[in-house]
Enzyme design. Sequence first.
Site, PDB file in Angstrom:
ATOM      1  CB  SER A  71     -12.440  27.090  51.249  1.00 40.89           C
ATOM      2  OG  SER A  71     -13.072  26.260  50.296  1.00 40.89           O
ATOM      3  CG  ASP A  72     -11.054  20.948  53.795  1.00 33.42           C
ATOM      4  OD1 ASP A  72      -9.893  21.265  54.105  1.00 33.42           O
ATOM      5  OD2 ASP A  72     -11.398  19.776  53.552  1.00 33.42           O
TER       6      ASP A  72
END
Length: 195
Positions: A71-72
Amino acid sequence: MKEPQIILASASPRRRQLLDQIGVSCQVMPVDIDETVNAGESAEDFVTRLALEKATTGFARSETKRPVLGSDTIVLLNKQILGKPENRAHGIQMLRALSGHSHQVLTAVAIVSEDKTQCLLSSSRVLFRTLSEDEIQSYWETGEPLDKAGAYAIQGLAAQFIERLDGSDSGGMGLPLVATAELLKAFGSGVGRVE
């Protein structure tokens, strides 16, 4: 101890806590990737690419072959990506820019397994109230902004700066739970299932 259902390709304690919140057990395996924006790359494509690279890199390194979640999160103000502050001056500059303005928080989540890759993008709009110079300086001194996109943590002390949030509050923290749970269900093996 419950057997991990997935691998989390992130060092973020908040993402791990969010997964715990929805009953998903994970093994933490941070990965290090180049987070440079490519020329002409949109903010949406950039954050999605980073999430995919984290998940893909994590899966390649894993020996268990469990699904890997990457995730970012980025902050977008007037089409400009605000990443993590490089230093005090940069962090304070970002907080001044956010003060009294609305911005977008984009979080991409990707899951990679042996036979499947899926990704989703969550967008939230956040309105900061106008901050005084003292508030900005004092907030920086807490140390909270140091490794956060946009130099603030929505779930931390900066919650007092947020006048309005439209969208996923957990997305603003780095992992949109409703969307992530739906994504996890697609990978079976009890992942994302409420027991």
